[in-house]
Design an enzyme around this catalytic site. Structure first.
Site, PDB file in Angstrom:
ATOM      1  CE  LYS A  83      55.250  27.886  57.622  1.00  0.00           C
ATOM      2  NZ  LYS A  83      54.545  27.414  59.303  1.00  0.00           N
TER       3      LYS A  83
HETATM    4  C1  E4P Z   1      55.526  25.935  61.680  1.00  0.00           C
HETATM    5  O1  E4P Z   1      56.162  25.842  60.466  1.00  0.00           O
HETATM    6  C2  E4P Z   1      54.193  24.435  61.416  1.00  0.00           C
HETATM    7  O2  E4P Z   1      53.164  25.217  60.306  1.00  0.00           O
HETATM    8  C3  E4P Z   1      54.183  23.820  62.591  1.00  0.00           C
HETATM    9  O3  E4P Z   1      55.084  23.730  63.322  1.00  0.00           O
HETATM   10  C4  E4P Z   1      53.496  23.144  62.603  1.00  0.00           C
HETATM   11  O4  E4P Z   1      52.871  22.686  63.247  1.00  0.00           O
HETATM   12  P1  E4P Z   1      51.371  21.663  63.213  1.00  0.00           P
HETATM   13  O5  E4P Z   1      51.607  19.533  63.226  1.00  0.00           O
HETATM   14  O6  E4P Z   1      51.669  21.015  65.208  1.00  0.00           O
HETATM   15  O7  E4P Z   1      50.211  22.267  63.236  1.00  0.00           O
END
Ligand code: E4P
Length: 220
Positions: A83
């Site tokens: 990622k």
């Molecule tokens: C997933 O890949 C993201 O990091 C995550 O969904 C972020 O979610 P949040 O905005 O609730 O922290």
């Protein structure tokens, strides 16, 4: 639409896998901070639970650092997806990792143009953050719908991953908007399972069954 769990909690991941609804997992530094321990060990264990993509996020700001972390994550299991946050360096790292055959998930996407660039650079997953856009009074689902349409029109193979999902309605909306994947916290997965009428109906069926059995026994 594939369903990924947005967590680093092994117990939650095992539970969703047992339900037969788990297609993959996304983690990030904030989710990892909630559980602690060795990030590598957690990733290895998650990859042993699901054969679907498991996202591991790099934290370096420079290209070399991103590449080093990404290459390391890729050695942990074959289903690791690296990622990388959207940025100029992030695009370069995504492009270089793609050349090496390492899959990436471009995170922190807030516009369709960012998503288009990430796909062009070679990311296999593109993660628009729906909830964080909603938080600032913008309709996050628009980015999901636009990117799904853009990828379909131009036959782009990258998948739109609806991230930052905050409630069950987001899941329905993401599916209708054409998201290929949505990643959600375990609590929202549980909320999707339940409905007051379902839960009430189960209790009532059980009561009626018992009543029928008791009456049959009394007649015998
Ligand atoms: C997933 O890949 C993201 O990091 C995550 O969904 C972020 O979610 P949040 O905005 O609730 O922290």
């Amino acid at each position: 639409m594939k369903i990924f769990l947005d967590t680093a909690d092994i117990g939650e991941i095992r539970q969703a896998a047992r339900w037969g609804v788990l297609d993959g997992v996304t983690t990030n530094p904030s989710l990892y901070a909630k559980v602690g321990g060795s990030y590598d060990d957690i990733l290895r264990e998650v990859c042993s639970i699901t054969s679907g993509p498991v996202s591991a996020e790099v934290v370096a700001d420079d290209v070399d650092g991103m590449l080093e972390e990404g290459r390391h994550f890729a050695t942990l299991a074959p289903n690791i997806v690296v990622k990388v946050a959207m940025s100029e360096n992030g695009l370069e790292a995504i492009s270089r990792l793609a050349e090496e055959g390492i899959k990436t998930n471009c995170t922190l996407i807030f516009t369709s143009n960012q998503g288009l660039l990430a796909a062009k650079a070679g990311a296999s997953l593109i993660s628009p953050f729906v909830g964080r856009l909603d938080d600032i009074n913008q309709d996050g689902m628009i980015v999901i719908r636009e990117l799904a349409e853009i990828f379909a029109i131009h036959e782009i193979e990258s998948e739109v991953l609806a991230a930052s999902i905050r409630n069950p309605l987001h899941m329905t909306q993401a599916a209708l908007a054409g998201a290929h994947v949505a990643t959600l916290p375990f609590k929202i997965l549980q909320q999707m399972v339940h409905h007051p009428l379902t839960d009430k109906g189960i209790v009532q069926f059980k009561k009626d069954w018992q009543k029928a059995r008791e009456s049959a026994a009394a007649k015998a």
